[in-house]
Design an enzyme around this catalytic site. Structure first.
Site, PDB file in Angstrom:
ATOM      1  CD  GLU A  80      -2.931   0.862   2.429  1.00 54.80           C
ATOM      2  OE1 GLU A  80      -3.531   1.865   2.844  1.00 54.80           O
ATOM      3  OE2 GLU A  80      -3.074  -0.278   2.915  1.00 54.80           O
ATOM      4  CG  ASP A 101      -1.905   4.580   2.946  1.00 54.42           C
ATOM      5  OD1 ASP A 101      -2.485   4.032   2.013  1.00 54.42           O
ATOM      6  OD2 ASP A 101      -1.930   4.159   4.115  1.00 54.42           O
ATOM      7  CD  GLU A 138      -5.092   7.322   5.996  1.00 57.89           C
ATOM      8  OE1 GLU A 138      -6.248   7.281   6.451  1.00 57.89           O
ATOM      9  OE2 GLU A 138      -4.139   6.717   6.499  1.00 57.89           O
TER      10      GLU A 138
END
Length: 285
Positions: free
Chosen positions: A104, A106, A108
Site C-alpha cells: 500500500e 498512502d 491521507e
C-alpha cells in the site's frame, strides 16, 4: 528575503526541476476509469465524467476504486478537500493490493478546525506491514482550489509529490534486507469517512455534524502506468523514463529542505515508538 518569499522560491525552483522528470501521462474520465464502491449515492460522477465528488454525513461516507490494477506507474489526481470545519474527517487516497499481506502507498488528509492546517499523512506498506508514517502541513489551503497529488512508483523508489514537488522518497533497499513493494499490482482507491476517534488532535476534536454533508472533489486523473490483468503486466511503450527515473542529488537536497519546513511527524525520529531502534531504512542514506 522574508520567510514566505524564501519558501516560495524553494517550491518554484523544485517544481521546475521535478516536473521535467516524467513522461507525458494519459487521462480517462471517471466513469470509464473508476467504480463508486460504497456510500449509497454519496459518491457522484459529474460533468460528463470529468468530476467526481465524495460526501460524508452522519449515516455514511463514500468511496471509489479504479477499474484497473497497476504494477508500477506515475499516478496523478487533483483533489479539493473538505472546506471549513473538517475536524474528524479523513480523505484517503491510496494504492493498495489485495489479500492479507498487501502492499500500500498512502496519502491521507486529516481534517481540522477552520483556519488550522490540514495534516497530510503518508505511509508505505510491505506485505501487510506499515508503520512508516510521515506527516506534513501543506503550504497552501487545500480546500480553496484543486491541487495535484501524485505517486511515482518504479523498481527504484516510491516518490510522493504535491503539485509536482517531491516531498518524500522511499527507496528500494532490498539489497540491504528491506522489503519493497514490487510484485503485487495495486488499485487506486479513495474514500471520505469519519475518524473522529483519532483524526484531529488525537481524537480530542470531534466531528461537528451540523456542517454535514462534507464533500471532497476530484478531477484530472492521469495514470502513466503498467496495467496488470490476469497476472500479466502491460507497460506503455512511450513511458521508459518514469520506469527508470531516480531523483538526482539536487532534487533530494531540495526535498529535504521542504521536509525541514513542513514535516510535522517522521517515524524515523520517533524513538519512543521504536525503543529497540528505528527501522533499518532510517539509517541508510
Amino acid at each position: 528575503m522574508d520567510r514566505s518569499t524564501f519558501i516560495l522560491s524553494i517550491l518554484l525552483t523544485l517544481t521546475a526541476t521535478t516536473t521535467t522528470f516524467f513522461s507525458p501521462v494519459y487521462a480517462g474520465t471517471f466513469d470509464m476509469e473508476f467504480d463508486i464502491t460504497w456510500g449509497d449515492g454519496r459518491g457522484k460522477v459529474l460533468n460528463n465524467g470529468e468530476l467526481l465528488t465524495l460526501s460524508l454525513d452522519r449515516a455514511s461516507g463514500s468511496g471509489f476504486q479504479s477499474k484497473k490494477e497497476y504494477l508500477f506507474g506515475k499516478i496523478d489526481m487533483q483533489l479539493k478537500l473538505v472546506p471549513g470545519n473538517s475536524a474528524g474527517t479523513v480523505t484517503a487516497y491510496y494504492l493498495k493490493s489485495k489479500g492479507d499481506t498487501w502492499d500500500e502507498i498512502d496519502f491521507e488528509f486529516l481534517g481540522n478546525l477552520t483556519g488550522d492546517p490540514y495534516v497530510m499523512h503518508t505511509n508505505v506498506y510491505n506485505q501487510g506491514k506499515g508503520d512508516r508514517e510521515q506527516q506534513f502541513n501543506l503550504w497552501f489551503d487545500p480546500t480553496a482550489d484543486f491541487h495535484t497529488y501524485s505517486v511515482l512508483w518504479n523498481p527504484h523508489h516510491i516518490v510522493f509529490l504535491v503539485d509536482g514537488i517531491a516531498i518524500r522518497q522511499f527507496k528500494n533497499l532490498e539489497h540491504r534486507g528491506i522489503q519493497y513493494p514490487k510484485l503485487q499490482p495495486m488499485r487506486l482507491y479513495s474514500s471520505l469517512w469519519n475518524a473522529d476517534q483519532w483524526a484531529t488532535r488525537g481524537g480530542l476534536v470531534k466531528t461537528d455534524w451540523s456542517n454535514a454533508p462534507f464533500t471532497a472533489s476530484y478531477r484530472n486523473f492521469r495514470a502513466d502506468a503498467c496495467v496488470s490483468f490476469a497476472g500479466k503486466s502491460s507497460c506503455p511503450a512511450s513511458s521508459p523514463r518514469w520506469f527508470t527515473q531516480k531523483l538526482d542529488l539536487t532534487a533530494e537536497d531540495k526535498m529535504r529542505v521542504v521536509q525541514s519546513k513542513f514535516m510535522v511527524y517522521n517515524y524515523c525520529t520517533d524513538t519512543k515508538r521504536f525503543p529497540q531502534g528505528v527501522p533499518k531504512e532510517c539509517n541508510i542514506h
